[in-house]
Design a protein around this motif. Structure first.
Motif, PDB file in Angstrom:
ATOM      1  N   VAL A 106       2.601  11.610   8.928  1.00  0.00           N
ATOM      2  CA  VAL A 106       2.558  10.602   7.857  1.00  0.00           C
ATOM      3  C   VAL A 106       2.489   9.215   8.486  1.00  0.00           C
ATOM      4  O   VAL A 106       3.281   8.892   9.380  1.00  0.00           O
ATOM      5  N   ASP A 166       1.943  11.417  -5.443  1.00  0.00           N
ATOM      6  CA  ASP A 166       1.300  11.562  -4.137  1.00  0.00           C
ATOM      7  C   ASP A 166       2.233  11.290  -2.961  1.00  0.00           C
ATOM      8  O   ASP A 166       2.057  11.848  -1.885  1.00  0.00           O
ATOM      9  N   TYR A 167       3.205  10.389  -3.163  1.00  0.00           N
ATOM     10  CA  TYR A 167       4.014   9.977  -2.004  1.00  0.00           C
ATOM     11  C   TYR A 167       5.334   9.366  -2.442  1.00  0.00           C
ATOM     12  O   TYR A 167       5.534   9.025  -3.612  1.00  0.00           O
ATOM     13  N   LEU A 168       6.213   9.207  -1.459  1.00  0.00           N
ATOM     14  CA  LEU A 168       7.475   8.484  -1.632  1.00  0.00           C
ATOM     15  C   LEU A 168       7.524   7.391  -0.567  1.00  0.00           C
ATOM     16  O   LEU A 168       7.253   7.654   0.612  1.00  0.00           O
ATOM     17  N   LEU A 169       7.856   6.193  -0.967  1.00  0.00           N
ATOM     18  CA  LEU A 169       7.991   5.093  -0.012  1.00  0.00           C
ATOM     19  C   LEU A 169       9.249   4.311  -0.358  1.00  0.00           C
ATOM     20  O   LEU A 169       9.373   3.761  -1.456  1.00  0.00           O
ATOM     21  N   ASP A 226      -9.080   6.509   7.473  1.00  0.00           N
ATOM     22  CA  ASP A 226      -9.261   7.676   8.348  1.00  0.00           C
ATOM     23  C   ASP A 226     -10.748   7.991   8.403  1.00  0.00           C
ATOM     24  O   ASP A 226     -11.434   7.985   7.384  1.00  0.00           O
ATOM     25  N   GLY A 235       0.825  -1.199   0.000  1.00  0.00           N
ATOM     26  CA  GLY A 235       0.000   0.000   0.000  1.00  0.00           C
ATOM     27  C   GLY A 235       0.859   1.249   0.000  1.00  0.00           C
ATOM     28  O   GLY A 235       1.979   1.260  -0.485  1.00  0.00           O
ATOM     29  N   ALA A 236       0.326   2.296   0.566  1.00  0.00           N
ATOM     30  CA  ALA A 236       0.984   3.599   0.462  1.00  0.00           C
ATOM     31  C   ALA A 236       0.864   4.343   1.781  1.00  0.00           C
ATOM     32  O   ALA A 236      -0.058   4.102   2.559  1.00  0.00           O
ATOM     33  N   PRO A 237       1.813   5.264   2.036  1.00  0.00           N
ATOM     34  CA  PRO A 237       1.669   6.112   3.224  1.00  0.00           C
ATOM     35  C   PRO A 237       0.495   7.079   3.039  1.00  0.00           C
ATOM     36  O   PRO A 237       0.003   7.271   1.926  1.00  0.00           O
ATOM     37  N   ARG A 238       0.043   7.648   4.132  1.00  0.00           N
ATOM     38  CA  ARG A 238      -1.085   8.589   4.048  1.00  0.00           C
ATOM     39  C   ARG A 238      -0.952   9.581   5.205  1.00  0.00           C
ATOM     40  O   ARG A 238      -0.157   9.393   6.127  1.00  0.00           O
ATOM     41  N   TRP A 239      -1.766  10.589   5.121  1.00  0.00           N
ATOM     42  CA  TRP A 239      -1.813  11.544   6.232  1.00  0.00           C
ATOM     43  C   TRP A 239      -2.673  10.967   7.350  1.00  0.00           C
ATOM     44  O   TRP A 239      -3.802  10.528   7.105  1.00  0.00           O
ATOM     45  N   GLY A 240      -2.152  10.947   8.566  1.00  0.00           N
ATOM     46  CA  GLY A 240      -2.956  10.542   9.705  1.00  0.00           C
ATOM     47  C   GLY A 240      -3.792  11.697  10.212  1.00  0.00           C
ATOM     48  O   GLY A 240      -3.571  12.852   9.827  1.00  0.00           O
ATOM     49  N   SER A 241      -4.727  11.377  11.082  1.00  0.00           N
ATOM     50  CA  SER A 241      -5.619  12.430  11.585  1.00  0.00           C
ATOM     51  C   SER A 241      -4.876  13.446  12.444  1.00  0.00           C
ATOM     52  O   SER A 241      -5.354  14.554  12.667  1.00  0.00           O
ATOM     53  N   ASP A 242      -3.656  13.040  12.916  1.00  0.00           N
ATOM     54  CA  ASP A 242      -2.872  13.972  13.732  1.00  0.00           C
ATOM     55  C   ASP A 242      -1.917  14.815  12.880  1.00  0.00           C
ATOM     56  O   ASP A 242      -1.061  15.523  13.407  1.00  0.00           O
ATOM     57  N   LYS A 280      -7.196  20.715   9.088  1.00  0.00           N
ATOM     58  CA  LYS A 280      -7.936  20.425  10.307  1.00  0.00           C
ATOM     59  C   LYS A 280      -9.046  21.456  10.510  1.00  0.00           C
ATOM     60  O   LYS A 280      -8.800  22.655  10.442  1.00  0.00           O
ATOM     61  N   GLU A 324       7.206   9.661   2.700  1.00  0.00           N
ATOM     62  CA  GLU A 324       6.886  11.101   2.642  1.00  0.00           C
ATOM     63  C   GLU A 324       5.628  11.293   1.808  1.00  0.00           C
ATOM     64  O   GLU A 324       5.374  10.531   0.883  1.00  0.00           O
ATOM     65  N   MET A 325       4.877  12.321   2.140  1.00  0.00           N
ATOM     66  CA  MET A 325       3.703  12.673   1.335  1.00  0.00           C
ATOM     67  C   MET A 325       4.032  13.888   0.472  1.00  0.00           C
ATOM     68  O   MET A 325       4.678  14.833   0.927  1.00  0.00           O
ATOM     69  N   HIS A 326       3.604  13.832  -0.777  1.00  0.00           N
ATOM     70  CA  HIS A 326       3.787  14.975  -1.675  1.00  0.00           C
ATOM     71  C   HIS A 326       2.512  15.821  -1.758  1.00  0.00           C
ATOM     72  O   HIS A 326       2.457  16.786  -2.504  1.00  0.00           O
ATOM     73  N   THR A 327       1.469  15.410  -1.058  1.00  0.00           N
ATOM     74  CA  THR A 327       0.217  16.166  -1.042  1.00  0.00           C
ATOM     75  C   THR A 327       0.109  16.915   0.279  1.00  0.00           C
ATOM     76  O   THR A 327       0.760  16.550   1.265  1.00  0.00           O
ATOM     77  N   PRO A 357      -6.454   1.776   2.173  1.00  0.00           N
ATOM     78  CA  PRO A 357      -5.113   1.609   2.718  1.00  0.00           C
ATOM     79  C   PRO A 357      -4.357   0.432   2.100  1.00  0.00           C
ATOM     80  O   PRO A 357      -3.145   0.311   2.289  1.00  0.00           O
ATOM     81  N   HIS A 358      -5.035  -0.408   1.360  1.00  0.00           N
ATOM     82  CA  HIS A 358      -4.341  -1.543   0.730  1.00  0.00           C
ATOM     83  C   HIS A 358      -3.472  -1.084  -0.435  1.00  0.00           C
ATOM     84  O   HIS A 358      -2.292  -1.372  -0.470  1.00  0.00           O
ATOM     85  N   ALA A 359      -4.063  -0.378  -1.379  1.00  0.00           N
ATOM     86  CA  ALA A 359      -3.301  -0.036  -2.585  1.00  0.00           C
ATOM     87  C   ALA A 359      -3.474   1.416  -3.001  1.00  0.00           C
ATOM     88  O   ALA A 359      -3.091   1.790  -4.100  1.00  0.00           O
ATOM     89  N   GLU A 398       2.841   5.265   7.851  1.00  0.00           N
ATOM     90  CA  GLU A 398       3.355   4.282   6.903  1.00  0.00           C
ATOM     91  C   GLU A 398       2.488   3.031   6.912  1.00  0.00           C
ATOM     92  O   GLU A 398       1.952   2.660   7.959  1.00  0.00           O
ATOM     93  N   THR A 448      12.035   5.220   4.304  1.00  0.00           N
ATOM     94  CA  THR A 448      11.387   6.515   4.508  1.00  0.00           C
ATOM     95  C   THR A 448      10.006   6.527   3.868  1.00  0.00           C
ATOM     96  O   THR A 448       9.726   5.744   2.961  1.00  0.00           O
ATOM     97  N   PRO A 504       1.900  -0.831   7.344  1.00  0.00           N
ATOM     98  CA  PRO A 504       2.668  -1.787   8.155  1.00  0.00           C
ATOM     99  C   PRO A 504       3.347  -2.836   7.282  1.00  0.00           C
ATOM    100  O   PRO A 504       2.877  -3.140   6.196  1.00  0.00           O
TER     101      PRO A 504
END
Lengths: 385, 164
Positions: free
Chosen positions: A108, A371-374, B149, A98-105, B51, B43-46, B101-103, A110, B41, A112
């Motif tokens: 970022v 969107d992201y780097l992993l 989320d 999958g991919a990292p995302r923004w958490g509610s806090d 909030k 990182e998000m690019h968005t 969150p899967h893909a 990751e 690592t 698992p």
């Protein structure tokens, strides 16, 4: 005498093939066709007696050295006087899927790292007579984890009148296109805006027929027609309805035997429900030493979505059982009215065979999208017979 | 099958030493792997969700009309954040992040995505992962650790508000 000739031939095949585990590198370091070692003329999956023998002692240690003499002495994977060929493949991976995302806090999050069983495929091939054989395999893990369009089983009847003549496969098959890679995370097969959605899923198969022809040692031709049900499930945005899918592939296999150089260069096309996929592939290898492979795939599907993906992969065999491999890929997509997609991937790793029939593949993977780097370490494992 | 004469035995002690030496070397190499963890690592690019940003909706007004019936869902964007609204009960609408969150695919774009009223789960149509009302995956490739989320929603059966 004949037996000694056969054994020497097998030994020679082992010598040239033992430095390789996975397609497509194998053909370039062995100087042989996929069909020399695999039941499927496309390569991959069930190995024939040559394929079995070629890999039976290709490990850092042999089965004999770890005390399994009985398995070490097993010289083929056949029964019933050579009519029945059997085998299996088990593949898995430990990775952050999958991919990292923004958490509610606002931090970022990751994905698992989890173990994922990908394939457990027992397979059988039965030689009905000199020109007719039947092959089937099933992947029970399909019911645990699968991609849309992935098939839980494949199987076909193969009519092969004689060497040099075209052979025909009828059944649940994957049409030939480009290089058949054993790594389904390749960007070549995916949409950079939706990386979990392969254009051609791993273990994709649909009902249909394919003609495979190797008229000379330097040319092979493949042409297929299948009913594209699973292909639609894989990417319903690209293919709206179950319709016929046609594909063709032409490959030239130039060799410079005196220098131990093997190569192939070819082109592929696939059309389905108004979608077109074109590909080109090229590879050069030196016996026992290493390979350079390049492939490009361009597709245009409904809604004028265009995707262009490119791959360059190099490998070097340090030992028969230890191969360094590195890969660069870039994929770009455009579609009117939508934002462009873009992804770049770097992969470097080892293919290590501690024992025959067992491969570990530790890798470092760097995936950079819009969107992201992993970046992560992964471990693939492969057990086969 | 071949007999032993076809497969001559190796000289075991020599190979055992060789084998152990190689294993030792590889074990040493493996020992440095934990140190390489620093090269991992993410990182998000968005931009992160804003909030407190809000979205008001009315199930009688486009594009929110699919929410008029239990099981309906719509995609919405709240100041750049992709959100999925799902009607789960007469007076309940849930709001989730739209990327599975899967893909990382947009769940609203999958033809097979749906709210399974009988099971009370949201089904991502790409790879058939199922998510409970709290966003946690209970089946499919996103399980067991994947989680959507979830955003706060107020809903009176006709109108509502989502807050990031």
């Amino acid at each position: 005498m004949k037996r000694w000739v056969a054994l020497l031939s097998l030994a020679a095949t082992w010598l040239v093939a033992s430095s390789a585990v996975a397609l497509p590198r194998m053909t370039l370091t062995a100087g042989s066709r996929c069909s020399n070692c695999h039941v499927n003329p496309q390569g991959g999956g069930l190995r024939n007696d040559m394929g079995f023998y070629a890999m039976a002692q290709a490990g850092m240690a042999t089965w004999e050295q770890v005390g399994w003499q009985k398995f070490h002495d097993l010289s083929d994977n056949q029964a019933m006087d050579g009519r029945l060929t059997y085998g299996f493949d088990y593949r898995g991976v430990v990775a952050k899927l999958g991919a990292p995302r923004w958490g509610s806090d606002g931090q970022v999050v990751e994905p698992p790292r989890i173990p994922v069983p990908m394939q457990l495929t027992p397979a059988l091939a039965y030689k009905i007579n000199d020109w007719l054989s039947a092959t089937a395999s099933v992947n029970p893990l399909w019911w645990v984890h699968s991609y849309p369009g992935q098939s839980p089983a494949d199987g076909w009847l193969q009519i092969k009148p004689a060497i040099g003549l075209p052979s025909l496969r009828l059944g649940m098959i994957q049409p030939s296109f480009g290089i058949r890679h054993d790594d389904h995370t390749l960007l070549l097969r995916r949409n950079p805006k939706a990386l979990g959605q392969p254009l051609l899923p791993p273990a994709y198969a649909d009902p249909g027929a394919e003609v495979n022809w190797e008229p000379t040692h330097w040319l092979s031709l493949d042409a297929a027609a299948v009913w594209g049900h699973n292909l639609r499930l894989a990417d319903p945005q690209a293919i709206a309805a179950d319709k016929p899918v046609f594909s063709g592939r032409l490959t030239l296999w130039p060799q410079v035997l005196d220098w131990g150089i093997n190569s192939w260069v070819g082109a592929s096309a696939l059309v389905a429900d108004g979608s077109t996929v074109l590909g080109g592939h090229v590879g050069v290898g030196k016996n026992y030493w290493g390979t350079v492979i390049g492939e490009a795939v361009w597709s245009k599907t409904r809604g004028n979505r265009e995707i262009l993906s490119t791959l360059v992969q190099v490998s070097h065999a340090i030992k028969d059982w230890l191969v360094l491999e590195a890969r660069w890929e870039r994929s770009q997509s455009t579609q009117p009215g939508q934002s462009d997609g873009e992804a770049t991937s770097y992969v470097a790793g080892l293919q290590w065979m501690p024992l025959p029939n067992f491969e570990l593949r530790p890798e470092y993977r760097w995936l950079d999208t819009k969107d992201y780097l992993l970046a992560q370490y992964t471990l693939q494992f492969h057990l086969w017979l | 099958m071949l007999n032993d004469s076809d497969h001559p035995r190796h000289s075991a002690p020599c190979h055992r030493r060789q084998f152990l030496t190689r294993m030792g070397a590889l074990a040493g190499a493996a020992a440095i792997l934990p140190g390489l963890g620093g090269c991992e690592t993410a990182e998000m690019h968005t931009a992160p969700p804003k909030k407190g940003a809000t979205l008001n909706f009315d199930v009688a007004v486009d594009p929110f009309k699919p929410l008029a019936a239990v099981g309906g869902f719509v995609a919405a964007d709240i100041e750049g954040t992709a959100v999925l609204l799902v009607r789960t009960a007469a007076k309940e609408v849930l709001a989730f992040s739209r990327a599975c969150p899967h893909a990382f695919l947009d769940m609203a774009a999958a033809p097979a995505s749906k709210y399974d009223v009988a099971k009370g789960v949201w089904v991502c149509g790409w790879h058939i992962s199922e998510f409970k009302a709290d966003g946690s995956a209970v089946a499919g490739p996103a399980s067991p650790s994947g989680k959507l989320d979830k955003f706060a929603v107020t809903f009176d059966g006709a109108k509502g508000k989502v807050t990031l």
